[in-house]
Design a protein around this motif. Sequence first.
Motif, mmCIF file in Angstrom:
data_model
loop_
_atom_site.group_PDB
_atom_site.id
_atom_site.type_symbol
_atom_site.label_atom_id
_atom_site.label_comp_id
_atom_site.label_asym_id
_atom_site.label_seq_id
_atom_site.Cartn_x
_atom_site.Cartn_y
_atom_site.Cartn_z
ATOM 1 N N PRO A 14 0.886 -1.211 0.008
ATOM 2 C CA PRO A 14 -0.147 0.105 0.167
ATOM 3 C C PRO A 14 0.939 1.324 -0.010
ATOM 4 C CG PRO A 14 -0.835 -1.671 1.648
ATOM 5 C CD PRO A 14 0.414 -1.901 1.089
ATOM 6 N N GLY A 15 0.414 2.307 -0.945
ATOM 7 C CA GLY A 15 1.208 3.480 -1.046
ATOM 8 C C GLY A 15 2.232 3.313 -2.185
ATOM 9 N N ARG A 67 -4.652 9.678 -8.610
ATOM 10 C CA ARG A 67 -3.698 8.978 -8.168
ATOM 11 C C ARG A 67 -3.150 8.095 -9.492
ATOM 12 N NH1 ARG A 67 -5.145 4.368 -5.389
ATOM 13 N NH2 ARG A 67 -7.214 4.543 -6.097
ATOM 14 N N ASN A 85 0.027 5.737 -5.072
ATOM 15 C CA ASN A 85 -0.316 5.708 -3.779
ATOM 16 C C ASN A 85 -1.394 4.623 -3.773
ATOM 17 O OD1 ASN A 85 -1.450 6.221 -1.473
ATOM 18 N ND2 ASN A 85 -2.913 7.860 -1.895
ATOM 19 N N LYS A 87 -3.522 1.152 -3.079
ATOM 20 C CA LYS A 87 -4.361 0.991 -2.123
ATOM 21 C C LYS A 87 -4.893 -0.657 -2.363
ATOM 22 C CE LYS A 87 -6.671 5.483 -1.701
ATOM 23 N NZ LYS A 87 -7.849 6.416 -1.522
ATOM 24 N N PRO A 88 -5.020 -1.453 -1.129
ATOM 25 C CA PRO A 88 -5.603 -2.670 -1.347
ATOM 26 C C PRO A 88 -6.743 -3.057 -2.358
ATOM 27 C CG PRO A 88 -5.025 -2.264 0.932
ATOM 28 C CD PRO A 88 -5.054 -0.878 0.309
ATOM 29 N N GLU A 89 -7.810 -2.025 -2.129
ATOM 30 C CA GLU A 89 -9.002 -2.111 -3.002
ATOM 31 C C GLU A 89 -8.732 -1.849 -4.443
ATOM 32 O OE1 GLU A 89 -8.631 -0.122 -0.364
ATOM 33 O OE2 GLU A 89 -9.444 1.898 -0.701
ATOM 34 N N ASP A 90 -7.451 -1.601 -4.801
ATOM 35 C CA ASP A 90 -7.134 -1.584 -6.200
ATOM 36 C C ASP A 90 -6.682 -2.852 -6.782
ATOM 37 O OD1 ASP A 90 -5.582 1.754 -5.653
ATOM 38 O OD2 ASP A 90 -7.136 1.377 -6.560
#
Length: 122
Positions: A14-15, A67, A85, A87-90
């Motif tokens: 993440p990030g 992003r 950036n 995210k896990p939901e990506d």
Amino acid sequence: QEHLLASGGGLVQPGGSLRLSCTASPFTFTNSRMTWVRQTPGLGPEWVARVSTDGGTTDYADFVRGRFTISRDIAKNTLYLQMNNLKPEDTALYSCASGGRLDGRYFTGGSRGQGTQVTVSS
């Protein structure tokens, strides 16, 4: 028949950042609006970002705006998606598509190529 091949996926924390690439035929890049699409199990294909035929106009889904950046290099017949950036939901299978249309949050029609898996996890 379109031959769209995405690459550049992988496992990232993440990030973190990744850059996806998609190659297509010269005809496709000269004549088609291009879209990055992602899909997770149980859901339809969501559109992520789209670029116009000449590369002058871009549009982003709300959940990636600020992003992700879509771009195209016509000389190289290559479409890019710079993802920052993350995210896990990506986490999803990302593919590129030519033509098609946006139907709310989903992408329909057009031609979609083989995808590349992006996993965001610590």
